[in-house]
Design a protein around this motif. Sequence first.
Motif, PDB file in Angstrom:
ATOM      1  N   SER A  64       0.838  -1.199   0.000  1.00 49.11           N
ATOM      2  CA  SER A  64       0.000   0.000   0.000  1.00 49.11           C
ATOM      3  C   SER A  64       0.872   1.247   0.000  1.00 49.11           C
ATOM      4  O   SER A  64       0.849   2.042  -0.933  1.00 49.11           O
ATOM      5  CB  SER A  64      -0.921   0.000   1.215  1.00 49.11           C
TER       6      SER A  64
ATOM      7  N   THR B  33      -5.637  -1.582   5.543  1.00 54.48           N
ATOM      8  CA  THR B  33      -4.861  -2.145   4.445  1.00 54.48           C
ATOM      9  C   THR B  33      -4.034  -3.304   4.990  1.00 54.48           C
ATOM     10  O   THR B  33      -3.512  -3.240   6.104  1.00 54.48           O
ATOM     11  CB  THR B  33      -3.952  -1.088   3.801  1.00 54.48           C
TER      12      THR B  33
ATOM     13  N   ASN C 192      -7.041  -3.968   0.244  1.00 51.58           N
ATOM     14  CA  ASN C 192      -7.242  -2.571   0.615  1.00 51.58           C
ATOM     15  C   ASN C 192      -8.498  -2.121  -0.123  1.00 51.58           C
ATOM     16  O   ASN C 192      -8.433  -1.538  -1.204  1.00 51.58           O
ATOM     17  CB  ASN C 192      -6.020  -1.742   0.204  1.00 51.58           C
TER      18      ASN C 192
ATOM     19  N   TYR D 296      -0.963  -1.079  -4.962  1.00 48.77           N
ATOM     20  CA  TYR D 296      -1.785   0.127  -4.815  1.00 48.77           C
ATOM     21  C   TYR D 296      -1.543   1.079  -5.979  1.00 48.77           C
ATOM     22  O   TYR D 296      -2.488   1.683  -6.512  1.00 48.77           O
ATOM     23  CB  TYR D 296      -1.470   0.810  -3.488  1.00 48.77           C
TER      24      TYR D 296
END
Length: 612
Positions: free
Chosen positions: A119, A311, A344, A415
């Motif tokens: 993330s 996350t 996430n 991400y």
Amino acid sequence: MRKLHSRRLLAALIHAPLSVPAVYAQSTPVDVPTLSPIVVTATRVPQPLADLVADVTIIDRATIQRSGAVGVADILAGAPGIQISRPGNVGSPTSVFLRGAESRYTAVFIDGVRVDSQSTGGASWQTIPLAQIDRIEVLRGPAAAVYGSDAIGGVIQLFTRKGDGALTPSIGVGIGTYNTKKVDAALSGSSEAIDYSLGLSSETSTGFDSRSGTPHNPDNDGYHSKSANARLGLQVSKAQRVELTALTSNVNSQYDAFGYNLAKPVDDRSRLKLTTVGVNWLSQWSDTFSSRLSVTDSRDRYETTPSYYLTETNLRSYLFHNKFQMGKHLLTATLERREDHLNNAPINAIRSQDALAFGYGWTNRNHTIQLNLRGDQDSAFGGYTTGSAAYGFALSPQWRVTASAGTAFRAPTLYQLFSEYGVSTLQPETSRNLELGLRYAQGTSRFSLVAYRNLVSNLISFGTAGPCASSLGCYTNTAQAEYTGLTFSGRQQLGTVNFHGSLDLQDPRNLANGNLLARRARQYGTFGADTRVAAWTVGTEAQFSGYRYDNAANTRRLGGYSLINLYASTPISKDWTLLARVNNLTDKNYQLANTYTTPGRTFYMGVRWAPQ
């Protein structure tokens, strides 16, 4: 013009005089032998530190224990080539800049288990429990040809304790400023066939108000952390060994969120959890051939309340590493697979990297050669090949020169690929590195001078709106950065006093606009000394940093600072040791991030029971 400037800077650094202060990352007690310690990080093969061409620092357990530090990053800040940035207390998101490179450009391992966040990118340093760490190895310089993605700035390996010898228990308790309380217990030992190690720790602090100069919740921002680790080794036969490792860490930390509403005050908290598990099978098939088969798993979880965000990253790796020792020739062949999973919401994405790597090392009298080549196949963007070549030449028994060149890369995070700001066609960030080194070693004297230039292309940054779903902006491969610098480190014993520390002169810049990269100083140094006075070991540590900019535009300046710490320890009976520390002796007011405060003068006192 920027390239020309950087080359002139590098040339000037290479020819700089050797009259800077003697500095090293750790001190050596007067009665400790100067045998070269064994290092595994440089090539994934155990080698004496003195034989390495790579730029490596070791931080041992004694250094960690007497530091009184509460976070791994605080220990690393005393090592050559490392700066840290942290907005608030030790539970806050922490960046570790190795040779000025982004925090995500350092590959991090705990007992051989890769840890990373898909993330934010990079390890969650604030979650790694220092109480469970026995030893740290810092490798400066790109190592993707050995470790694959992420190792653009270097590699940091952290090791828990390995049982050795008779049953050895220990218990430590300590108290300090901000109602800090620490308790840890450990147990280790070994027999003919089994070695074991267990560790537990708990730490709590009411903390301090972590923000200033902006509307925020004026409460103290404390933290509570708990951690445990276990390590078991079984010698199945003379040639076969199995090792199991496990670690868990939980941190509950208060922080001050943006957008504080005085009419509706809230207590913002982050809850972090890190777990690592590793299984290793080591085989010595013959005098010349050995192998290691490893399966490892790590989970990094970050959650905030009452403003909810969650996350979780899961990394699983499979490694088959083979070593062939034929006289002075060392060959390695490695098969490796890494699987990344990011949850996430609404992202639930998976990708894999398969790799084949080869290494060759040769040492003959005054000459040392290390060559590495690795090919990675990523399911998201395809293949990428990295390589490195290093050479060392002994000018005399004391003096040695080294030179190396290498390439590295970091794959985009999941991400960056699949969030609303993500672009699935992002390419890996890549680097080309050159460095020269000069090292001196004789008796208790150690000095090294390393000059480097690391050029990073395809830098992923947040840009304007484009092909992603968000109208606010998208991730894009547009930036280019250059990291040039000089690191001087060393240690020297004069009589009964040990001196140690480091000095870094660097120029980490964004080549697109010439600005300095955020939160990194061009000058940074450490210095320390320790000695024995009667039954006491007493010492001092200092950190010095030049100014930095808090933002990429270089419009918010963070002033330089100097910190001085004092410590002392003594045995108070056969099995008990007392440790006392004063950190930030002069109560310096400084910032590592704009509008965030740092601890003032703090005191810590602890006792440890370890039967002799």
